[in-house]
Design a protein around this motif. Structure first.
Motif, PDB file in Angstrom:
ATOM      1  N   SER A  10       0.833  -1.206   0.000  1.00 34.40           N
ATOM      2  CA  SER A  10       0.000   0.000   0.000  1.00 34.40           C
ATOM      3  C   SER A  10       0.867   1.255   0.000  1.00 34.40           C
ATOM      4  CB  SER A  10      -0.925  -0.002   1.222  1.00 34.40           C
ATOM      5  OG  SER A  10      -1.761   1.121   1.228  1.00 34.40           O
ATOM      6  N   ILE A  11       1.916   1.253   0.793  1.00 35.87           N
ATOM      7  CA  ILE A  11       2.824   2.399   0.848  1.00 35.87           C
ATOM      8  C   ILE A  11       3.488   2.634  -0.507  1.00 35.87           C
ATOM      9  CG2 ILE A  11       5.025   3.227   1.811  1.00 35.87           C
ATOM     10  CD1 ILE A  11       4.207   1.825   4.447  1.00 35.87           C
ATOM     11  N   LEU A  12       3.943   1.549  -1.125  1.00 40.15           N
ATOM     12  CA  LEU A  12       4.693   1.661  -2.377  1.00 40.15           C
ATOM     13  C   LEU A  12       3.797   1.886  -3.590  1.00 40.15           C
ATOM     14  CD1 LEU A  12       7.284  -1.228  -1.883  1.00 40.15           C
ATOM     15  CD2 LEU A  12       7.562   1.191  -1.325  1.00 40.15           C
ATOM     16  N   ILE A  66      12.063  -8.429   2.976  1.00 38.92           N
ATOM     17  CA  ILE A  66      11.819  -7.742   1.714  1.00 38.92           C
ATOM     18  C   ILE A  66      12.009  -6.249   1.936  1.00 38.92           C
ATOM     19  CG2 ILE A  66      10.092  -7.207  -0.047  1.00 38.92           C
ATOM     20  CD1 ILE A  66       8.825  -9.950   0.633  1.00 38.92           C
ATOM     21  N   THR A  67      12.823  -5.644   1.103  1.00 35.00           N
ATOM     22  CA  THR A  67      13.070  -4.212   1.218  1.00 35.00           C
ATOM     23  C   THR A  67      12.180  -3.465   0.239  1.00 35.00           C
ATOM     24  OG1 THR A  67      15.372  -4.604   1.841  1.00 35.00           O
ATOM     25  CG2 THR A  67      14.812  -2.395   1.068  1.00 35.00           C
ATOM     26  N   GLY A  68      11.409  -2.519   0.758  1.00 35.17           N
ATOM     27  CA  GLY A  68      10.580  -1.662  -0.075  1.00 35.17           C
ATOM     28  C   GLY A  68      11.076  -0.235   0.039  1.00 35.17           C
ATOM     29  N   ILE A  69      11.304   0.412  -1.086  1.00 36.84           N
ATOM     30  CA  ILE A  69      11.890   1.759  -1.094  1.00 36.84           C
ATOM     31  C   ILE A  69      10.865   2.762  -1.592  1.00 36.84           C
ATOM     32  CG2 ILE A  69      13.788   3.175  -1.974  1.00 36.84           C
ATOM     33  CD1 ILE A  69      14.697  -0.115  -2.625  1.00 36.84           C
ATOM     34  N   HIS A  70      10.599   3.755  -0.771  1.00 38.37           N
ATOM     35  CA  HIS A  70       9.608   4.782  -1.108  1.00 38.37           C
ATOM     36  C   HIS A  70      10.294   6.144  -1.079  1.00 38.37           C
ATOM     37  CE1 HIS A  70       5.725   6.673  -1.503  1.00 38.37           C
ATOM     38  NE2 HIS A  70       5.842   7.307  -0.363  1.00 38.37           N
ATOM     39  N   THR A  71      10.452   6.746  -2.258  1.00 39.18           N
ATOM     40  CA  THR A  71      11.154   8.027  -2.376  1.00 39.18           C
ATOM     41  C   THR A  71      10.169   9.118  -2.754  1.00 39.18           C
ATOM     42  OG1 THR A  71      13.152   6.860  -3.080  1.00 39.18           O
ATOM     43  CG2 THR A  71      13.072   9.231  -3.477  1.00 39.18           C
ATOM     44  N   GLU A  91      16.494   6.743  -7.190  1.00 34.62           N
ATOM     45  CA  GLU A  91      15.177   7.351  -6.971  1.00 34.62           C
ATOM     46  C   GLU A  91      14.033   6.499  -7.517  1.00 34.62           C
ATOM     47  OE1 GLU A  91      12.929  11.666  -7.806  1.00 34.62           O
ATOM     48  OE2 GLU A  91      14.922  11.243  -8.628  1.00 34.62           O
ATOM     49  N   ASP A  92      14.258   5.799  -8.633  1.00 33.05           N
ATOM     50  CA  ASP A  92      13.170   5.041  -9.274  1.00 33.05           C
ATOM     51  C   ASP A  92      13.107   3.583  -8.827  1.00 33.05           C
ATOM     52  OD1 ASP A  92      15.518   4.253 -10.441  1.00 33.05           O
ATOM     53  OD2 ASP A  92      14.807   4.348 -12.514  1.00 33.05           O
ATOM     54  N   MET A  93      13.885   3.216  -7.828  1.00 31.86           N
ATOM     55  CA  MET A  93      13.918   1.828  -7.352  1.00 31.86           C
ATOM     56  C   MET A  93      12.908   1.651  -6.218  1.00 31.86           C
ATOM     57  SD  MET A  93      17.363  -0.222  -6.216  1.00 31.86           S
ATOM     58  CE  MET A  93      17.383  -1.966  -5.865  1.00 31.86           C
ATOM     59  N   ILE A  94      12.080   0.592  -6.286  1.00 31.62           N
ATOM     60  CA  ILE A  94      11.086   0.394  -5.222  1.00 31.62           C
ATOM     61  C   ILE A  94      11.368  -0.866  -4.395  1.00 31.62           C
ATOM     62  CG2 ILE A  94       9.265   1.649  -6.438  1.00 31.62           C
ATOM     63  CD1 ILE A  94       8.014  -1.131  -7.053  1.00 31.62           C
ATOM     64  N   THR A  95      12.279  -1.721  -4.856  1.00 31.09           N
ATOM     65  CA  THR A  95      12.650  -2.897  -4.068  1.00 31.09           C
ATOM     66  C   THR A  95      14.019  -3.381  -4.497  1.00 31.09           C
ATOM     67  OG1 THR A  95      11.992  -5.145  -3.380  1.00 31.09           O
ATOM     68  CG2 THR A  95      11.526  -4.519  -5.654  1.00 31.09           C
ATOM     69  N   ASP A  96      14.713  -4.053  -3.574  1.00 23.39           N
ATOM     70  CA  ASP A  96      16.018  -4.612  -3.915  1.00 23.39           C
ATOM     71  C   ASP A  96      15.898  -6.068  -4.370  1.00 23.39           C
ATOM     72  OD1 ASP A  96      15.319  -5.785  -1.521  1.00 23.39           O
ATOM     73  OD2 ASP A  96      17.271  -5.525  -0.576  1.00 23.39           O
ATOM     74  N   GLN A  97      14.679  -6.560  -4.471  1.00 26.50           N
ATOM     75  CA  GLN A  97      14.480  -7.940  -4.911  1.00 26.50           C
ATOM     76  C   GLN A  97      14.676  -8.072  -6.420  1.00 26.50           C
ATOM     77  OE1 GLN A  97      11.320 -10.502  -2.809  1.00 26.50           O
ATOM     78  NE2 GLN A  97      10.370  -8.521  -3.108  1.00 26.50           N
TER      79      GLN A  97
END
Length: 294
Positions: free
Chosen positions: A23-25, A43-48, A177-183
Protein backbone atom coordinates in the motif's frame (compact mmCIF):
# COMPACT_ATOMS: atom_id res chain seq x y z
CA UNK A 1 19.21 18.13 1.53
CA UNK A 2 18.36 14.44 1.14
CA UNK A 3 17.06 12.44 4.08
CA UNK A 4 16.55 8.75 4.68
CA UNK A 5 15.51 6.20 7.30
CA UNK A 6 15.42 2.42 7.61
CA UNK A 7 12.13 1.32 9.17
CA UNK A 8 11.32 -2.29 10.12
CA UNK A 9 7.74 -3.53 9.84
CA UNK A 10 7.38 -6.20 12.52
CA UNK A 11 4.60 -8.19 14.15
CA UNK A 12 2.84 -11.52 14.30
CA UNK A 13 2.06 -13.56 11.17
CA UNK A 14 -0.96 -12.44 9.16
CA UNK A 15 -1.36 -8.99 10.74
CA UNK A 16 -0.96 -7.24 7.37
CA UNK A 17 2.70 -6.17 7.17
CA UNK A 18 3.09 -7.10 3.51
CA UNK A 19 -0.25 -5.54 2.62
CA UNK A 20 0.89 -2.36 4.32
CA UNK A 21 4.19 -2.32 2.43
CA UNK A 22 2.42 -2.79 -0.92
CA UNK A 23 0.00 0.00 0.00
CA UNK A 24 2.82 2.40 0.85
CA UNK A 25 4.69 1.66 -2.38
CA UNK A 26 1.65 1.58 -4.63
CA UNK A 27 3.18 -1.56 -6.17
CA UNK A 28 3.12 -5.24 -5.31
CA UNK A 29 6.55 -6.27 -4.05
CA UNK A 30 5.47 -8.55 -1.20
CA UNK A 31 3.10 -11.48 -1.58
CA UNK A 32 -0.08 -11.62 0.45
CA UNK A 33 -2.38 -14.44 1.52
CA UNK A 34 -4.69 -15.26 4.41
CA UNK A 35 -2.28 -17.98 5.52
CA UNK A 36 0.09 -17.02 8.33
CA UNK A 37 3.86 -16.94 7.77
CA UNK A 38 3.51 -16.10 4.07
CA UNK A 39 6.61 -13.89 4.03
CA UNK A 40 9.80 -15.91 4.54
CA UNK A 41 12.65 -13.56 3.64
CA UNK A 42 13.20 -9.93 4.50
CA UNK A 43 11.82 -7.74 1.71
CA UNK A 44 13.07 -4.21 1.22
CA UNK A 45 10.58 -1.66 -0.07
CA UNK A 46 11.89 1.76 -1.09
CA UNK A 47 9.61 4.78 -1.11
CA UNK A 48 11.15 8.03 -2.38
CA UNK A 49 9.22 11.28 -2.17
CA UNK A 50 10.90 14.60 -3.00
CA UNK A 51 14.16 14.67 -1.05
CA UNK A 52 13.11 11.87 1.31
CA UNK A 53 13.76 8.15 0.97
CA UNK A 54 12.07 5.63 3.27
CA UNK A 55 13.53 2.13 3.28
CA UNK A 56 11.00 -0.30 4.74
CA UNK A 57 12.06 -3.77 5.87
CA UNK A 58 9.09 -6.12 5.63
CA UNK A 59 9.85 -9.07 7.89
CA UNK A 60 8.51 -12.61 8.37
CA UNK A 61 5.88 -12.88 11.07
CA UNK A 62 7.33 -13.55 14.50
CA UNK A 63 6.23 -16.92 15.88
CA UNK A 64 7.43 -20.00 17.74
CA UNK A 65 9.47 -21.88 15.12
CA UNK A 66 8.76 -25.57 14.52
CA UNK A 67 11.48 -26.29 11.94
CA UNK A 68 14.69 -24.91 10.44
CA UNK A 69 12.79 -22.65 8.07
CA UNK A 70 10.81 -21.20 10.98
CA UNK A 71 14.02 -20.56 12.90
CA UNK A 72 15.46 -18.76 9.87
CA UNK A 73 12.32 -16.60 9.54
CA UNK A 74 12.34 -15.56 13.21
CA UNK A 75 16.06 -14.76 13.05
CA UNK A 76 15.48 -12.68 9.91
CA UNK A 77 12.76 -10.63 11.61
CA UNK A 78 14.92 -10.12 14.70
CA UNK A 79 17.96 -9.03 12.67
CA UNK A 80 15.88 -6.63 10.58
CA UNK A 81 14.62 -4.92 13.71
CA UNK A 82 18.17 -4.50 14.98
CA UNK A 83 19.31 -3.06 11.63
CA UNK A 84 16.58 -0.39 11.56
CA UNK A 85 16.48 3.24 12.66
CA UNK A 86 12.87 2.82 13.77
CA UNK A 87 10.15 0.19 14.07
CA UNK A 88 6.51 0.03 13.07
CA UNK A 89 4.87 -2.66 15.19
CA UNK A 90 1.82 -3.83 13.23
CA UNK A 91 -0.96 -5.45 15.25
CA UNK A 92 -4.44 -6.75 14.55
CA UNK A 93 -6.70 -4.29 16.36
CA UNK A 94 -9.00 -6.95 17.81
CA UNK A 95 -6.35 -9.37 19.05
CA UNK A 96 -4.91 -9.65 22.55
CA UNK A 97 -1.26 -8.87 23.30
CA UNK A 98 0.88 -12.02 23.08
CA UNK A 99 4.47 -12.91 23.88
CA UNK A 100 5.41 -11.80 20.35
CA UNK A 101 4.42 -8.21 21.03
CA UNK A 102 5.81 -8.43 24.56
CA UNK A 103 9.20 -9.48 23.17
CA UNK A 104 9.22 -6.67 20.60
CA UNK A 105 8.35 -4.13 23.27
CA UNK A 106 11.07 -5.54 25.52
CA UNK A 107 13.60 -4.97 22.73
CA UNK A 108 12.29 -1.46 22.13
CA UNK A 109 12.76 -0.59 25.79
CA UNK A 110 16.30 -2.00 25.95
CA UNK A 111 17.48 -0.49 22.67
CA UNK A 112 15.71 2.85 22.89
CA UNK A 113 14.76 2.57 19.22
CA UNK A 114 11.66 4.70 18.44
CA UNK A 115 8.50 2.91 17.39
CA UNK A 116 5.00 3.49 16.06
CA UNK A 117 2.10 1.17 16.81
CA UNK A 118 0.03 0.59 13.66
CA UNK A 119 -3.36 -0.86 14.59
CA UNK A 120 -4.46 -2.64 11.42
CA UNK A 121 -7.84 -3.95 10.19
CA UNK A 122 -9.79 -1.16 11.94
CA UNK A 123 -12.57 -1.64 9.40
CA UNK A 124 -13.35 -4.95 11.14
CA UNK A 125 -13.74 -3.55 14.66
CA UNK A 126 -15.68 -0.81 16.45
CA UNK A 127 -14.28 2.27 18.20
CA UNK A 128 -14.53 0.72 21.65
CA UNK A 129 -12.31 -2.20 20.61
CA UNK A 130 -9.84 0.22 19.04
CA UNK A 131 -9.72 2.41 22.15
CA UNK A 132 -9.29 -0.63 24.39
CA UNK A 133 -6.38 -1.95 22.31
CA UNK A 134 -4.64 1.44 22.28
CA UNK A 135 -5.04 1.68 26.05
CA UNK A 136 -3.48 -1.77 26.60
CA UNK A 137 -0.46 -0.97 24.45
CA UNK A 138 -0.06 2.51 25.95
CA UNK A 139 0.36 0.84 29.33
CA UNK A 140 3.12 -1.35 27.91
CA UNK A 141 5.27 1.19 26.08
CA UNK A 142 5.71 4.85 25.20
CA UNK A 143 5.15 4.65 21.44
CA UNK A 144 5.89 7.71 19.30
CA UNK A 145 2.37 7.43 17.86
CA UNK A 146 -0.67 5.17 17.67
CA UNK A 147 -2.03 5.04 14.12
CA UNK A 148 -5.24 3.10 13.31
CA UNK A 149 -5.10 1.84 9.71
CA UNK A 150 -6.81 -0.45 7.23
CA UNK A 151 -3.86 -1.31 5.00
CA UNK A 152 -5.93 -3.27 2.49
CA UNK A 153 -8.06 -0.18 1.81
CA UNK A 154 -5.14 2.28 2.16
CA UNK A 155 -7.03 3.95 5.01
CA UNK A 156 -4.86 6.24 7.17
CA UNK A 157 -1.67 5.04 5.46
CA UNK A 158 -0.76 8.68 4.60
CA UNK A 159 -1.16 9.49 8.31
CA UNK A 160 1.21 6.64 9.15
CA UNK A 161 3.74 7.97 6.64
CA UNK A 162 3.50 11.42 8.24
CA UNK A 163 4.53 9.84 11.54
CA UNK A 164 7.32 7.88 9.85
CA UNK A 165 8.72 11.14 8.49
CA UNK A 166 9.80 11.98 12.04
CA UNK A 167 12.43 9.23 11.76
CA UNK A 168 14.16 10.72 8.70
CA UNK A 169 17.71 11.97 9.11
CA UNK A 170 20.03 13.88 6.82
CA UNK A 171 21.84 11.32 4.68
CA UNK A 172 22.69 10.33 1.13
CA UNK A 173 20.19 7.95 -0.38
CA UNK A 174 21.06 4.27 -0.42
CA UNK A 175 19.03 3.47 -3.54
CA UNK A 176 18.26 5.13 -6.90
CA UNK A 177 15.18 7.35 -6.97
CA UNK A 178 13.17 5.04 -9.27
CA UNK A 179 13.92 1.83 -7.35
CA UNK A 180 11.09 0.39 -5.22
CA UNK A 181 12.65 -2.90 -4.07
CA UNK A 182 16.02 -4.61 -3.91
CA UNK A 183 14.48 -7.94 -4.91
CA UNK A 184 15.55 -9.31 -8.31
CA UNK A 185 12.74 -9.94 -10.78
CA UNK A 186 13.43 -13.69 -10.57
CA UNK A 187 12.80 -13.66 -6.82
CA UNK A 188 9.60 -11.63 -7.16
CA UNK A 189 8.43 -14.04 -9.87
CA UNK A 190 9.06 -17.04 -7.60
CA UNK A 191 7.16 -15.40 -4.76
CA UNK A 192 4.21 -14.50 -7.00
CA UNK A 193 3.91 -18.15 -8.05
CA UNK A 194 4.07 -19.26 -4.41
CA UNK A 195 1.35 -16.77 -3.51
CA UNK A 196 -0.93 -18.25 -6.16
CA UNK A 197 -0.29 -21.74 -4.76
CA UNK A 198 -1.35 -20.56 -1.29
CA UNK A 199 -4.43 -18.79 -2.62
CA UNK A 200 -5.57 -21.39 -5.12
CA UNK A 201 -5.22 -24.42 -2.86
CA UNK A 202 -6.48 -22.64 0.26
CA UNK A 203 -6.38 -25.11 3.19
CA UNK A 204 -5.49 -28.18 1.17
CA UNK A 205 -1.75 -27.70 1.06
CA UNK A 206 0.58 -26.88 3.97
CA UNK A 207 3.36 -24.32 3.89
CA UNK A 208 5.95 -26.82 2.70
CA UNK A 209 6.18 -25.43 -0.82
CA UNK A 210 9.07 -23.55 -2.40
CA UNK A 211 9.49 -22.14 -5.89
CA UNK A 212 12.76 -21.99 -7.81
CA UNK A 213 13.10 -20.11 -11.10
CA UNK A 214 15.21 -22.31 -13.39
CA UNK A 215 14.95 -20.11 -16.48
CA UNK A 216 14.15 -16.43 -16.95
CA UNK A 217 14.60 -15.17 -20.53
CA UNK A 218 13.59 -11.63 -21.45
CA UNK A 219 13.02 -11.48 -25.21
CA UNK A 220 11.60 -7.95 -25.20
CA UNK A 221 7.89 -8.40 -25.83
CA UNK A 222 7.95 -11.92 -24.33
CA UNK A 223 9.45 -13.26 -21.10
CA UNK A 224 9.96 -17.01 -20.83
CA UNK A 225 9.92 -18.38 -17.27
CA UNK A 226 10.49 -21.96 -16.20
CA UNK A 227 9.74 -22.57 -12.54
CA UNK A 228 9.97 -25.65 -10.36
CA UNK A 229 7.56 -26.02 -7.44
CA UNK A 230 8.91 -28.17 -4.62
CA UNK A 231 6.71 -29.83 -2.01
CA UNK A 232 7.48 -32.21 0.85
CA UNK A 233 5.32 -35.25 0.03
CA UNK A 234 4.16 -37.13 -3.06
CA UNK A 235 0.57 -36.65 -1.90
CA UNK A 236 1.13 -32.89 -1.89
CA UNK A 237 2.34 -33.05 -5.48
CA UNK A 238 -0.97 -34.62 -6.47
CA UNK A 239 -2.87 -31.78 -4.78
CA UNK A 240 -0.79 -29.08 -6.47
CA UNK A 241 -1.16 -30.66 -9.91
CA UNK A 242 -4.86 -31.45 -9.43
CA UNK A 243 -7.11 -33.69 -11.44
CA UNK A 244 -5.98 -33.59 -15.04
CA UNK A 245 -3.57 -30.81 -14.14
CA UNK A 246 -6.43 -28.41 -13.35
CA UNK A 247 -4.96 -26.90 -10.17
CA UNK A 248 -1.53 -26.32 -11.68
CA UNK A 249 -3.11 -24.72 -14.74
CA UNK A 250 -5.12 -22.35 -12.51
CA UNK A 251 -2.00 -21.45 -10.49
CA UNK A 252 -0.19 -20.69 -13.75
CA UNK A 253 -3.03 -18.54 -15.09
CA UNK A 254 -3.22 -16.40 -11.93
CA UNK A 255 0.57 -16.10 -11.69
CA UNK A 256 0.89 -15.12 -15.35
CA UNK A 257 -1.58 -12.25 -14.87
CA UNK A 258 0.51 -10.72 -12.07
CA UNK A 259 3.80 -11.40 -13.83
CA UNK A 260 2.66 -9.64 -17.00
CA UNK A 261 1.68 -6.58 -14.94
CA UNK A 262 5.04 -6.66 -13.17
CA UNK A 263 7.19 -7.15 -16.28
CA UNK A 264 5.14 -5.15 -18.79
CA UNK A 265 5.35 -7.97 -21.32
CA UNK A 266 3.68 -11.22 -22.31
CA UNK A 267 4.80 -14.14 -20.18
CA UNK A 268 5.23 -17.77 -21.19
CA UNK A 269 5.16 -19.66 -17.89
CA UNK A 270 6.22 -23.30 -17.64
CA UNK A 271 5.58 -24.92 -14.23
CA UNK A 272 6.90 -28.24 -12.93
CA UNK A 273 6.22 -29.91 -9.57
CA UNK A 274 8.84 -31.95 -7.69
CA UNK A 275 9.09 -33.58 -4.26
CA UNK A 276 11.88 -32.81 -1.78
CA UNK A 277 10.94 -34.48 1.47
CA UNK A 278 11.14 -32.54 4.74
CA UNK A 279 13.23 -29.74 3.22
CA UNK A 280 12.02 -27.25 5.88
CA UNK A 281 13.67 -29.36 8.60
CA UNK A 282 17.06 -29.32 6.91
CA UNK A 283 19.56 -26.48 7.06
CA UNK A 284 20.86 -27.57 3.67
CA UNK A 285 17.33 -27.68 2.33
CA UNK A 286 16.47 -24.11 3.27
CA UNK A 287 19.87 -22.90 2.01
CA UNK A 288 19.34 -24.63 -1.34
CA UNK A 289 16.08 -22.71 -1.75
CA UNK A 290 17.75 -19.36 -1.13
CA UNK A 291 16.90 -18.78 2.53
CA UNK A 292 20.24 -17.36 3.62
CA UNK A 293 21.22 -14.38 5.71
CA UNK A 294 22.88 -12.79 2.67
Amino acid sequence: MTRTSFIALVGRPNVGKSTLLNSILGEKVAIVSKKPQTTRNRITGIHTVGEDQYVFLDTPGMHSPKNSLGEFMVKTADTSMRDADAVVLVVDTGKEITTVEENVISYLKKSGIPAILALNKIDMYDREQLAETISKYAEKHDFVAFVPIAAKKNKNVPELMAECSKFLGESDWFFPEDMITDQPERQIAAEIIREKILRTLNKEIPHGTAVVIEEFKDEGTLVRIRAEIFCEKASHKGIIVGKGGASLKLIGTYAREDLEKLLGAKVYLNLWVKVKENWRDSQRGITDFGFTED
